[in-house]
Scaffold this motif. Structure first.
Motif, PDB file in Angstrom:
ATOM      1  N   TRP A   1       0.839  -1.195   0.000  1.00  0.00           N
ATOM      2  CA  TRP A   1       0.000   0.000   0.000  1.00  0.00           C
ATOM      3  C   TRP A   1       0.880   1.254   0.000  1.00  0.00           C
ATOM      4  O   TRP A   1       0.551   2.268  -0.620  1.00  0.00           O
ATOM      5  CB  TRP A   1      -0.943   0.013   1.205  1.00  0.00           C
ATOM      6  CG  TRP A   1      -1.853   1.193   1.165  1.00  0.00           C
ATOM      7  CD1 TRP A   1      -1.724   2.355   1.850  1.00  0.00           C
ATOM      8  CD2 TRP A   1      -2.991   1.360   0.313  1.00  0.00           C
ATOM      9  NE1 TRP A   1      -2.718   3.227   1.500  1.00  0.00           N
ATOM     10  CE2 TRP A   1      -3.506   2.644   0.561  1.00  0.00           C
ATOM     11  CE3 TRP A   1      -3.620   0.523  -0.628  1.00  0.00           C
ATOM     12  CZ2 TRP A   1      -4.634   3.121  -0.098  1.00  0.00           C
ATOM     13  CZ3 TRP A   1      -4.740   1.017  -1.282  1.00  0.00           C
ATOM     14  CH2 TRP A   1      -5.230   2.302  -1.008  1.00  0.00           C
TER      15      TRP A   1
ATOM     16  N   VAL B   1       3.638   1.578  -1.540  1.00  0.00           N
ATOM     17  CA  VAL B   1       4.050   1.814  -2.934  1.00  0.00           C
ATOM     18  C   VAL B   1       2.887   2.422  -3.723  1.00  0.00           C
ATOM     19  O   VAL B   1       3.067   3.331  -4.526  1.00  0.00           O
ATOM     20  CB  VAL B   1       4.538   0.513  -3.600  1.00  0.00           C
ATOM     21  CG1 VAL B   1       5.099   0.802  -4.979  1.00  0.00           C
ATOM     22  CG2 VAL B   1       5.595  -0.171  -2.743  1.00  0.00           C
ATOM     23  N   ARG B   2       1.693   1.882  -3.476  1.00  0.00           N
ATOM     24  CA  ARG B   2       0.513   2.446  -4.141  1.00  0.00           C
ATOM     25  C   ARG B   2       0.374   3.933  -3.780  1.00  0.00           C
ATOM     26  O   ARG B   2       0.081   4.776  -4.640  1.00  0.00           O
ATOM     27  CB  ARG B   2      -0.720   1.646  -3.724  1.00  0.00           C
ATOM     28  CG  ARG B   2      -2.060   2.334  -3.816  1.00  0.00           C
ATOM     29  CD  ARG B   2      -2.567   2.592  -5.233  1.00  0.00           C
ATOM     30  NE  ARG B   2      -3.432   3.763  -5.218  1.00  0.00           N
ATOM     31  CZ  ARG B   2      -4.733   3.738  -4.920  1.00  0.00           C
ATOM     32  NH1 ARG B   2      -5.340   2.604  -4.654  1.00  0.00           N
ATOM     33  NH2 ARG B   2      -5.432   4.847  -4.904  1.00  0.00           N
TER      34      ARG B   2
ATOM     35  N   ARG C   1       2.755   5.966  -5.650  1.00  0.00           N
ATOM     36  CA  ARG C   1       2.268   6.102  -7.029  1.00  0.00           C
ATOM     37  C   ARG C   1       1.243   7.239  -7.109  1.00  0.00           C
ATOM     38  O   ARG C   1       1.277   8.051  -8.042  1.00  0.00           O
ATOM     39  CB  ARG C   1       1.670   4.780  -7.487  1.00  0.00           C
ATOM     40  CG  ARG C   1       0.941   4.815  -8.831  1.00  0.00           C
ATOM     41  CD  ARG C   1      -0.556   4.938  -8.608  1.00  0.00           C
ATOM     42  NE  ARG C   1      -1.272   5.107  -9.869  1.00  0.00           N
ATOM     43  CZ  ARG C   1      -2.394   5.817  -9.987  1.00  0.00           C
ATOM     44  NH1 ARG C   1      -2.934   6.437  -8.948  1.00  0.00           N
ATOM     45  NH2 ARG C   1      -2.996   5.917 -11.149  1.00  0.00           N
ATOM     46  N   ASP C   2       0.357   7.323  -6.145  1.00  0.00           N
ATOM     47  CA  ASP C   2      -0.646   8.392  -6.150  1.00  0.00           C
ATOM     48  C   ASP C   2       0.034   9.763  -6.078  1.00  0.00           C
ATOM     49  O   ASP C   2      -0.335  10.691  -6.801  1.00  0.00           O
ATOM     50  CB  ASP C   2      -1.591   8.239  -4.954  1.00  0.00           C
ATOM     51  CG  ASP C   2      -2.532   7.051  -5.102  1.00  0.00           C
ATOM     52  OD1 ASP C   2      -2.500   6.396  -6.157  1.00  0.00           O
ATOM     53  OD2 ASP C   2      -3.298   6.781  -4.163  1.00  0.00           O
ATOM     54  N   ASP C   3       1.022   9.872  -5.189  1.00  0.00           N
ATOM     55  CA  ASP C   3       1.740  11.146  -5.057  1.00  0.00           C
ATOM     56  C   ASP C   3       2.433  11.514  -6.370  1.00  0.00           C
ATOM     57  O   ASP C   3       2.445  12.676  -6.776  1.00  0.00           O
ATOM     58  CB  ASP C   3       2.788  11.055  -3.938  1.00  0.00           C
ATOM     59  CG  ASP C   3       2.139  10.933  -2.568  1.00  0.00           C
ATOM     60  OD1 ASP C   3       0.918  11.210  -2.462  1.00  0.00           O
ATOM     61  OD2 ASP C   3       2.844  10.568  -1.605  1.00  0.00           O
TER      62      ASP C   3
ATOM     63  N   ALA D   1       1.582  10.589  -9.379  1.00  0.00           N
ATOM     64  CA  ALA D   1       0.576  10.970 -10.379  1.00  0.00           C
ATOM     65  C   ALA D   1       0.133  12.420 -10.149  1.00  0.00           C
ATOM     66  O   ALA D   1      -0.163  13.148 -11.099  1.00  0.00           O
ATOM     67  CB  ALA D   1      -0.622  10.029 -10.318  1.00  0.00           C
ATOM     68  N   ASP D   2       0.122  12.825  -8.882  1.00  0.00           N
ATOM     69  CA  ASP D   2      -0.262  14.203  -8.566  1.00  0.00           C
ATOM     70  C   ASP D   2       0.687  15.237  -9.175  1.00  0.00           C
ATOM     71  O   ASP D   2       0.301  16.382  -9.378  1.00  0.00           O
ATOM     72  CB  ASP D   2      -0.260  14.409  -7.038  1.00  0.00           C
ATOM     73  CG  ASP D   2      -1.508  13.821  -6.395  1.00  0.00           C
ATOM     74  OD1 ASP D   2      -2.515  13.669  -7.105  1.00  0.00           O
ATOM     75  OD2 ASP D   2      -1.463  13.520  -5.187  1.00  0.00           O
ATOM     76  N   THR D   3       1.932  14.830  -9.411  1.00  0.00           N
ATOM     77  CA  THR D   3       2.902  15.792  -9.936  1.00  0.00           C
ATOM     78  C   THR D   3       2.800  15.937 -11.456  1.00  0.00           C
ATOM     79  O   THR D   3       3.504  16.748 -12.039  1.00  0.00           O
ATOM     80  CB  THR D   3       4.349  15.380  -9.601  1.00  0.00           C
ATOM     81  OG1 THR D   3       4.660  14.187 -10.335  1.00  0.00           O
ATOM     82  CG2 THR D   3       4.530  15.138  -8.114  1.00  0.00           C
TER      83      THR D   3
ATOM     84  N   ARG E   1       6.659   6.118 -12.381  1.00  0.00           N
ATOM     85  CA  ARG E   1       5.674   6.715 -11.466  1.00  0.00           C
ATOM     86  C   ARG E   1       4.616   5.688 -11.076  1.00  0.00           C
ATOM     87  O   ARG E   1       4.195   5.621  -9.931  1.00  0.00           O
ATOM     88  CB  ARG E   1       5.030   7.944 -12.111  1.00  0.00           C
ATOM     89  CG  ARG E   1       5.985   9.132 -12.225  1.00  0.00           C
ATOM     90  CD  ARG E   1       5.315  10.359 -12.845  1.00  0.00           C
ATOM     91  NE  ARG E   1       6.154  11.532 -12.776  1.00  0.00           N
ATOM     92  CZ  ARG E   1       6.803  12.079 -13.803  1.00  0.00           C
ATOM     93  NH1 ARG E   1       6.689  11.551 -15.000  1.00  0.00           N
ATOM     94  NH2 ARG E   1       7.554  13.150 -13.633  1.00  0.00           N
TER      95      ARG E   1
ATOM     96  N   GLN F   1       8.492   6.769  -8.397  1.00  0.00           N
ATOM     97  CA  GLN F   1       9.653   7.604  -8.729  1.00  0.00           C
ATOM     98  C   GLN F   1       9.344   8.444  -9.958  1.00  0.00           C
ATOM     99  O   GLN F   1       8.595   8.002 -10.841  1.00  0.00           O
ATOM    100  CB  GLN F   1      10.850   6.718  -9.084  1.00  0.00           C
ATOM    101  CG  GLN F   1      11.481   5.995  -7.933  1.00  0.00           C
ATOM    102  CD  GLN F   1      12.543   5.046  -8.471  1.00  0.00           C
ATOM    103  OE1 GLN F   1      12.264   3.875  -8.694  1.00  0.00           O
ATOM    104  NE2 GLN F   1      13.738   5.550  -8.706  1.00  0.00           N
ATOM    105  N   PRO F   2       9.965   9.631 -10.072  1.00  0.00           N
ATOM    106  CA  PRO F   2       9.737  10.434 -11.279  1.00  0.00           C
ATOM    107  C   PRO F   2      10.309   9.767 -12.535  1.00  0.00           C
ATOM    108  O   PRO F   2       9.777   9.921 -13.621  1.00  0.00           O
ATOM    109  CB  PRO F   2      10.448  11.748 -10.987  1.00  0.00           C
ATOM    110  CG  PRO F   2      11.287  11.531  -9.774  1.00  0.00           C
ATOM    111  CD  PRO F   2      10.738  10.344  -9.049  1.00  0.00           C
ATOM    112  N   ILE F   3      11.387   9.040 -12.379  1.00  0.00           N
ATOM    113  CA  ILE F   3      11.961   8.211 -13.448  1.00  0.00           C
ATOM    114  C   ILE F   3      12.902   7.237 -12.751  1.00  0.00           C
ATOM    115  O   ILE F   3      13.339   7.505 -11.631  1.00  0.00           O
ATOM    116  CB  ILE F   3      12.705   9.061 -14.514  1.00  0.00           C
ATOM    117  CG1 ILE F   3      13.112   8.213 -15.728  1.00  0.00           C
ATOM    118  CG2 ILE F   3      13.931   9.761 -13.912  1.00  0.00           C
ATOM    119  CD1 ILE F   3      13.616   9.024 -16.915  1.00  0.00           C
TER     120      ILE F   3
ATOM    121  N   VAL G   1      -5.631   2.182 -12.032  1.00  0.00           N
ATOM    122  CA  VAL G   1      -4.215   2.560 -11.937  1.00  0.00           C
ATOM    123  C   VAL G   1      -3.435   2.211 -13.191  1.00  0.00           C
ATOM    124  O   VAL G   1      -2.350   2.745 -13.406  1.00  0.00           O
ATOM    125  CB  VAL G   1      -3.488   1.913 -10.722  1.00  0.00           C
ATOM    126  CG1 VAL G   1      -4.049   2.408  -9.408  1.00  0.00           C
ATOM    127  CG2 VAL G   1      -3.486   0.405 -10.797  1.00  0.00           C
TER     128      VAL G   1
END
Lengths: 258, 467, 215
Positions: B25, B27-28, B31-33, B35-37, B254, B259-261, B366
């Motif tokens: 969870w 990690v999930r 991932r949400d954070d 996606a927010d960026t 992401r 991660q951003p990349i 997702v």
């Protein structure tokens, strides 16, 4: 406006008071409500079990019974979702599409019609709102935490928030599945149980006394788990809470004692 | 033993289940954070989804184009119909050169093909270099997650393993120290390796390039030193042009880890430059693998699953996966995407996987390439039932219920009788009759009158006067 | 029929229906504060951003030990010349790039395996990407690629003027058809494979500093 009330079998048999609350609330909202005894099931359990032909046969009965009404309303988000999303592909009858489109979950319908009767009686309780997955992700009732699409109104939350003295409690995981999942609840009973208990724990952390939802099946699952462990939750369907606030229904008296 | 039994075994350990659920969870949530960026997240998903579906509509053209471009760049392209051909091609490439020491970076395809045991049985040392993969390789078990292969293990278990395998001090469980030990051990193997095997995240038709993404840099180290690079790629990995990489690489890390990349996003085109004097000339071989993918493409209901970029987001969000562990699925790829892919390989063996799902739909939401996972799982249930792969008890039960629900009179009589009996039975008896529902749940009080009966009573009252 | 032809035939038999890719009308623009976005994203990947004036980057980065004590360093040929700025420098006043390269084992290594042990590798990247803290780098040789991986510490210089907003903009600048090997780098080598616990230096560098060079 004439609406047909659809009461699925498990509400009919196990929680008839939810059907009555839905009926009375719809009536108080100014709708003429019909109940069709001939329709017992939307076909959802059959569809999710892979028994497509049986689901289609029940879907056909549904279309047949309801094609001439203005709207079909049900206190079960997952039944509404099944009909809305799958009826057309299951039933060849030309009316299937229109029946699918005019089938609504109770809160969704009330909000769409802007027909909510005054919710004037206070409900001084801390209420945890369980988001039914099918209402949320199939019917689009609210914004799932996964998506970054435009936010959608959650009609259930919107209606509850109008009730005086009702406090909607918070959750760490706002829209995690409760683990009911139809046949999943019996075939994968162990995981289903774990999921349900985790949900109840989350509601407990938020301080909920009452857990409610738009879906009866999720609630039967959570209620069963709560009863077995004598957890301090009361479980009511949202129609019961709405009827209590709008009409003064006595939540606890409505259940006929065993 | 199927998912049901293995999952039951897994959840028996309550604290471990909770730990596993919370790890994933976490990690999930990352991932949400992430996606927010990204302001254009949903549009990006649309773009990536349609690029893949476009590619799936013209796979032969794209692969021919890739083959030509890659060959021009000096790579040698091989085609493998199935796992056996794939493994044989790899073996031949090694044996031709007399190579015995191979390092491999994470590749679900070689996992699917069973490459490791195949090569090991023929005297070739093949070392998984991704730390998580290395851990499960040393434990002689499959990965439990497609991105985090050892997510099911606790640090103390890794410590015990390294005690045995790498001479770690007794009781060592610090991830930094454990990683340092593995690094030291693997560094030697990188230096000694004669060939490096990688998977492929994306193959670019226009240029014959391919992209491999890692955080550890193991794919790069494993291909920079040895003279032979073998890249194994599934048929679904092709995209048309270099600019198409952008949406996927913006989504992949992401979705996978938040991660951003990833740390290393490497673009290969042909063999590396010759550098070491006296070493064999560098060579690159690309093995394009079907192994059931063309069959999946032929199934309109399921072909969308070929768009999968193996980010693992559907596993991380799946409430069932989080509470049953990757090994409970008994497949190379666990979780929602695995339950879609695996029944197409062996419907009989995996007929129950589409039922290891509550149809909550979170996976679909997702998925960066919009594979309609939970609807595919629903469709699988229908296909498998029709194919006769469902248990008889389910078919019989639903057959009876289906008939009952279509006959309101019979329904009324039977349910009324049922409730009457249920209300008189002692709870323990009733529980036994309604197990497994009541295995962990207590039934609510059974009402004396159904909704229908109460409606009739109301109607009778209404004729007497206002209610 | 060969495996190739059989596979291509199988793919042709059941093609998926044609789909037009949904291309957005626009891409996200450069954020108002691109370097602080980059800094944040790079930090998420365990890397560190340093701003420096070209010619003084030696001064701006963190060295793993006293500059004069470094013995195994690889400096890419395209790295711009730099000397520390006396007298503020904590570095030896004699330190400058040529002292690094003359000492660098990498610069004289004949074989890639001779690179070990390598303390620091310094690279010069083409451009940086604001949205994810990555730089695009094309190693001059396999040796350089290896040096970037075997070093304990990685320093990547990039012209500050070369920042692009997103990967879409990045690929407009990359000639992939002419690139034998190129990579986006963001942060050091890392793993979280043991209990989701982030460890820097899985196989390659334990630290990564990105130096934005103002000219």
């Amino acid at each position: 406006m004439r609406v047909a009330l659809f009461v699925p079998c498990y509400v009919d048999q196990l929680r008839p008071q939810i059907g009555l609350a839905t009926l009375d609330f719809l009536t108080a909202a100014g709708f003429e409500v019909d109940f069709q005894e001939e329709v017992i099931c939307c076909g959802q359990p059959f569809l999710t079990a892979g028994e497509t032909k049986r689901a289609a046969a029940l879907g056909a009965r549904f279309v047949d019974a309801f094609q001439h009404v203005d709207a079909i309303v049900t206190p079960s988000g997952s039944c509404a979702a099944t009909l809305r999303r799958h009826l057309e592909s299951l039933v060849a009858a030309p009316a299937a599409a229109s029946v699918a489109a005019k089938t609504f979950e109770l809160c969704e319908f009330i909000t769409k019609e802007s027909a909510c009767p005054p919710l004037s009686r206070p409900f001084p309780h801390r209420v945890g709102l369980h988001a039914s997955c099918h209402g949320l992700r199939e019917l689009g009732l609210g914004t799932p935490t996964e998506t970054r699409a435009a936010t959608r109104i959650d009609p259930a939350r919107e209606l509850l928030s109008r009730i005086p003295e009702l406090e909607i409690t918070s959750l760490d995981r706002r829209d995690e599945c409760c683990g009911f999942g139809g046949t999943f609840s019996v075939e994968e009973a162990a995981v289903s149980t774990r999921m349900g208990l985790d949900r109840l724990e989350d509601h407990g952390r938020g301080g909920a006394e009452i857990v409610t939802s738009t879906d009866v099946s999720c609630l039967l699952h959570l209620e069963g788990l709560s009863r077995r462990r004598t957890l301090p939750f009361e479980i009511f369907h949202i129609a019961e809470i709405l009827a209590a606030s709008a009409l003064g229904h006595d939540l606890r008296a409505s259940a006929e004692p065993r | 033993m199927g998912h049901v039994d293995r999952a039951r075994e897994f959840v028996r350990d309550e604290s471990r289940t909770k730990w596993h659920d919370e790890s994933l969870w976490f990690v999930r949530a990352k991932r949400d954070d992430a996606a927010d960026t990204v302001p254009d997240w949903e549009a990006l998903r649309d773009e990536a989804a349609t690029i893949k579906r476009d590619a799936l509509s013209r796979l032969p053209d794209l692969w021919r184009q890739f083959e030509t471009a890659a060959t021009e760049a000096g790579a040698v392209v091989h085609w493998a119909r199935d796992a056996e051909e794939h493994n044989q091609i790899v073996l031949d490439l090694l044996e031709e050169r007399g190579f015995r020491r191979v390092v491999k970076s994470k590749s679900m395809l070689t996992e699917e093909c069973g490459l490791n045991p195949f090569l090991e049985a023929r005297g070739i040392e093949i070392i998984d270099t991704d730390l998580g993969e290395r851990i499960v390789q040393l434990r002689n078990e499959p990965p439990s997650h497609i991105v985090m292969p050892a997510i099911h293990l606790k640090r103390s278990e890794v410590g015990k393993l390294f005690e045995k395998e790498m001479g770690a001090p007794v009781g060592l469980d610090d991830p930094d120290a454990l990683t340092a030990l593995a690094r030291k051990d693997l560094r030697k193997r990188f230096i000694a390796a004669e060939a490096g095997i990688t998977g492929v995240n994306f193959a670019v038709a226009e240029t014959g390039s391919f992209v491999v993404v890692t955080n550890e840099g193991n794919a790069d180290l494993g291909t920079a030193l040895p003279s032979l690079h073998i890249a194994c790629v599934g048929l679904e990995k092709i995209i048309p042009a270099p600019s198409d990489l952008a949406p996927f690489l913006r989504l992949l890390a992401r979705s996978a880890t938040g991660q951003p990349i990833s740390a290393y996003t490497s673009h290969f085109r042909g063999p590396r430059e010759a550098e070491d004097i006296g070493s064999p000339a560098p060579a690159m071989h690309i093995v394009i693998v079907d192994n059931g993918r063309s069959d999946l493409l032929a199934q309109p209901s399921f072909r969308d699953a070929l768009a999968c970029i193996r980010c693992g987001a559907c596993l991380n969000t799946c409430p069932v996966y989080r509470r049953s562990g990757g090994h409970s699925y008994g497949t190379t790829i666990p979780g929602p995407i695995g339950s879609v892919l695996e029944p197409s390989r062996d419907p009989k063996a995996h007929a129950e996987l589409p039922h290891a799902c509550t149809l909550c739909g979170s996976c679909t939401n997702v998925c960066p390439v919009r594979v309609p996972l939970h609807h595919q799982l629903l469709t699988w249930r229908a296909h498998l039932a029709e194919g006769g792969h469902h248990p008889t008890r389910r078919r019989v039960a639903f057959g009876l219920a289906g008939r009952l629900f279509a006959h309101p009179r019979a329904y009324e009589i039977l349910t009324k009788a049922g409730r009457r009996v249920a209300r008189r039975l002692p709870t323990a008896w009733l529980d036994r009759l309604t197990s497994p529902w009541t295995e962990a749940r207590t039934l609510p009080p059974i009402p004396a009158r159904s909704f229908r009966e109460q409606m009739r009573a109301r109607a009778r009252q209404a004729t007497k006067g206002p209610r | 029929m060969s495996a190739r032809d059989q596979i291509l035939a199988a793919l042709t038999r059941h093609p998926a229906p044609p789909v037009e890719p949904a291309r957005p009308e626009s891409r996200p623009e450069m954020p108002a504060n691109p370097w602080s976005v980059l800094e944040e994203r790079l930090a998420q990947n365990g890397g560190r951003l340093v701003h420096s004036h070209s010619g003084a980057w030696i001064d701006s980065v963190k060295w793993p030990c006293e500059f004069a004590e470094l013995t195994h360093v690889y400096v890419a040929k395209n790295v711009p010349e730099s000397s520390p700025t006396p007298p503020a420098s904590q570095l030896s006043p004699t330190a400058h790039l040529s002292t690094l390269t003359s000492r660098g084992v990498g610069a004289t290594a004949k074989a890639m395996r001779d690179l070990e042990p390598l303390e620091v590798t310094v690279l010069y990247a083409d451009f940086a990407v604001a949205e994810n803290g990555a730089v695009w780098h094309v190693p001059a040789s396999a040796l350089e690629r290896t040096a970037a991986l075997l070093a304990e510490h990685l320093i990547v210089l990039v012209p500050a003027s070369s920042l692009v907003a997103t990967l879409h903009h990045a690929y407009e600048r990359i000639a992939l058809a002419e690139t034998r090997f190129g990579w986006f780098l963001s942060g050091p080598s890392k793993t979280a494979d043991i209990e989701q616990s982030l460890v820097l230096g899985a196989h390659g560098p334990r630290t990564m500093q990105l130096v934005a060079l103002e000219s």
